[in-house]
Design an enzyme around this catalytic site. Structure first.
Site, PDB file in Angstrom:
ATOM      1  N   HIS A   1      26.766  42.109  32.567  1.00 20.55           N
ATOM      2  CA  HIS A   1      26.022  43.146  31.728  1.00 20.55           C
ATOM      3  C   HIS A   1      26.391  44.462  32.470  1.00 20.55           C
ATOM      4  O   HIS A   1      26.218  44.911  33.631  1.00 20.55           O
ATOM      5  CB  HIS A   1      24.564  43.023  31.999  1.00 20.55           C
ATOM      6  CG  HIS A   1      24.222  41.675  31.383  1.00 20.55           C
ATOM      7  ND1 HIS A   1      22.899  41.284  31.633  1.00 20.55           N
ATOM      8  CD2 HIS A   1      24.491  41.123  30.130  1.00 20.55           C
ATOM      9  CE1 HIS A   1      22.717  40.188  30.984  1.00 20.55           C
ATOM     10  NE2 HIS A   1      23.821  40.004  30.006  1.00 20.55           N
TER      11      HIS A   1
ATOM     12  N   SER B   1      24.474  39.810  36.068  1.00 21.88           N
ATOM     13  CA  SER B   1      23.882  40.972  35.558  1.00 21.88           C
ATOM     14  C   SER B   1      23.420  41.861  36.764  1.00 21.88           C
ATOM     15  O   SER B   1      24.381  41.822  37.647  1.00 21.88           O
ATOM     16  CB  SER B   1      22.574  40.729  34.802  1.00 21.88           C
ATOM     17  OG  SER B   1      21.964  41.933  34.381  1.00 21.88           O
TER      18      SER B   1
ATOM     19  N   ASP C   1      18.526  36.547  30.127  1.00 23.61           N
ATOM     20  CA  ASP C   1      19.758  36.172  29.579  1.00 23.61           C
ATOM     21  C   ASP C   1      20.481  34.852  30.181  1.00 23.61           C
ATOM     22  O   ASP C   1      20.612  34.751  31.453  1.00 23.61           O
ATOM     23  CB  ASP C   1      20.977  37.257  29.464  1.00 23.61           C
ATOM     24  CG  ASP C   1      21.809  36.926  28.431  1.00 23.61           C
ATOM     25  OD1 ASP C   1      23.061  37.767  28.511  1.00 23.61           O
ATOM     26  OD2 ASP C   1      21.759  36.346  27.571  1.00 23.61           O
TER      27      ASP C   1
END
Lengths: 262, 190
Positions: free
Chosen positions: B42, B16, B135
């Site tokens: 992401h 991310s 996540d």
């Protein structure tokens, strides 16, 4: 999972054998939580013994997340590239395959209304009768409106989205006018057959849940359903390019997945 | 479940915030083309997917955006498109999905890792890198539970330690490694 799929096929003739397994697994996990069942076997037992249960489970087995005017570039491509052709026909037959809860129907109806189309029928189909019922009511949470309004404009909407709905508390209801030309029908792309003589077929973000074999079946179905010169439009990450039927089409807009049958 | 062909083993990677520079360090170390790689990073949902072009000149593996129903080939890094979940299916293919965001993310690392754990079990390797959310933690748990190899970037060396730390809070990975150690491990993969 395979046993459940087999049971559903045998008992209800819904064929999930060629759906993406990873997606089905997630859907089943959600169903297990929602219905408070410990295992897929327990789910299977209930499916087989409780006739009222399967329709409720069906709602979880298919992915129903959808938004109005999603991928607005794709809609404006449709208006720019496809509508002028459609305008040359005295009357139109359109098929939205996998209409889910109806947001796509509202989207297309609004765009067609603003483009001045009058004589047309939209066949809206989905595997799940509950989705069709939801779509026919045209009631949606008010929270979807800001994003929908933004995308309506990006798609080429000529007025404002608020002309088309009335709000009350947390919900909005879209004008029944928008559904006047819509015929709802339950239909499974895995097992059912063609809708003939279509001028436009829209099938967005449905095929991503199917394996390649089932995708091919569906493309064959669409090919048989379209008139020559008719159009097919898919979701932004889907493509006709690997299908056996691809040679029968011109690519009108590769990025936005708009194809015309030769 | 029958596999129509001998699918390569699968490495799944999740990143991310801070992910681009972390990937610049480790992706070029992928050498053994018996493996396929699936990557979730992401990104903003509406943007184009720049990841393949960013890395292609420095990697031996080729990079492409994952396509729905695509069969995994060794020596390729498949990147999740912005706005879609990416999953590995048991028949050696990848699939995309529009399901709701998980952990406020779509694509979600949990979705990729979890699907890979079921599809590849012991032949799955999962690597969780820098990020500013949670996540990937549950996905990593699933990989570990099903016999795969789990690697978490050392939070002390991660640009954004939150994502590695949330994973370490719920599971014990096989290895906690710096980017340099991850690179070495990838170079030496058999």
């Amino acid at each position: 999972m395979e046993l459940l799929i087999g049971a559903i096929l045998a008992r209800f003739q819904f064929d999930f054998r060629q759906y993406s397994r990873s997606s089905l697994r997630r859907r089943l996990d959600q169903a297990l939580t929602k219905f408070g069942m410990p295992t897929v076997s327990a789910l299977q037992a209930k499916v087989l013994h409780d006739a009222d249960f399967f329709p409720k489970l069906l709602a979880y087995l298919t992915v129903n997340t959808t938004e109005m005017f999603r991928d607005p570039d794709s809609w404006s491509s449709l208006v720019k590239n496809v509508f002028p052709y459609l305008a040359t026909y005295p009357s139109l037959k359109i098929w939205i395959a996998g209409c889910s809860t109806g947001e796509e129907i509202i989207t297309l109806s609004i765009l067609m209304k603003e483009a001045g189309f009058r004589k047309y029928v939209i066949y809206a189909t989905d595997i799940n009768p509950m989705n069709l019922e939801h779509a026919s009511r045209a009631i949606y949470p008010a929270s979807v409106i800001p994003e929908a309004q933004k995308n309506y404009l990006l798609a080429g909407g000529k007025g404002t989205l608020s002309q088309y709905f009335e709000g009350a508390y947390d919900s909005v209801k879209f004008s029944p006018e928008l559904l006047k030309n819509v015929v709802f029908s339950d239909h499974s792309l895995a097992t059912d057959s063609v809708f003939s003589e279509m001028h436009l077929i829209s099938c967005r973000n449905v095929l991503i849940y199917f394996d390649r074999t089932l995708q091919d079946r569906v493309f064959g179905l669409f090919d048989d359903s379209l008139v020559r010169g008719g159009f097919l439009t898919l979701g932004s990450k889907e493509t006709l390019n690997f299908s056996k039927t691809f040679k029968n089409y011109d690519v009108i807009d590769n990025f936005n997945k708009v194809y015309q049958k030769k | 479940m029958t596999t129509p062909h001998r699918a390569p083993k699968l490495i799944v990677i999740g990143a991310s915030a801070g992910g681009i520079s972390a990937l610049h360090q480790i992706l070029p170390s992928l050498q053994n083309t018996d493996y396929a790689v699936a990557l979730v990073i992401h990104l903003p949902p509406e943007g184009p997917n720049l990841i393949p072009s960013l890395f292609k000149d420095e990697c031996q593996f080729s990079l492409k955006e994952a396509e729905s129903g695509e069969e995994l080939q060794g020596g390729v890094i498949y990147v999740a498109p912005p706005g879609y979940h990416l999953s590995a299916d048991p028949n050696g293919t990848l699939s995309l999905s529009n399901e709701e965001e998980i952990n406020y993310s779509r694509p979600s690392i949990d979705v990729l890792f979890e699907s890979a754990s079921f599809a590849y079990k012991k032949s799955c390797m999962a690597i969780l890198l820098t990020g500013a959310n949670h996540d990937g933690a549950q996905g990593l748990k699933s990989v570990a539970r099903l016999g795969g190899t789990t690697i978490v970037q050392n939070p002390r060396t991660a640009e954004f330690p939150m994502m590695p730390e949330s994973a370490l809070a719920v599971m014990k990975p096989d290895h906690i490694l710096s980017l340099e150690e991850i690179s070495r491990m990838l170079r030496e993969l058999r």
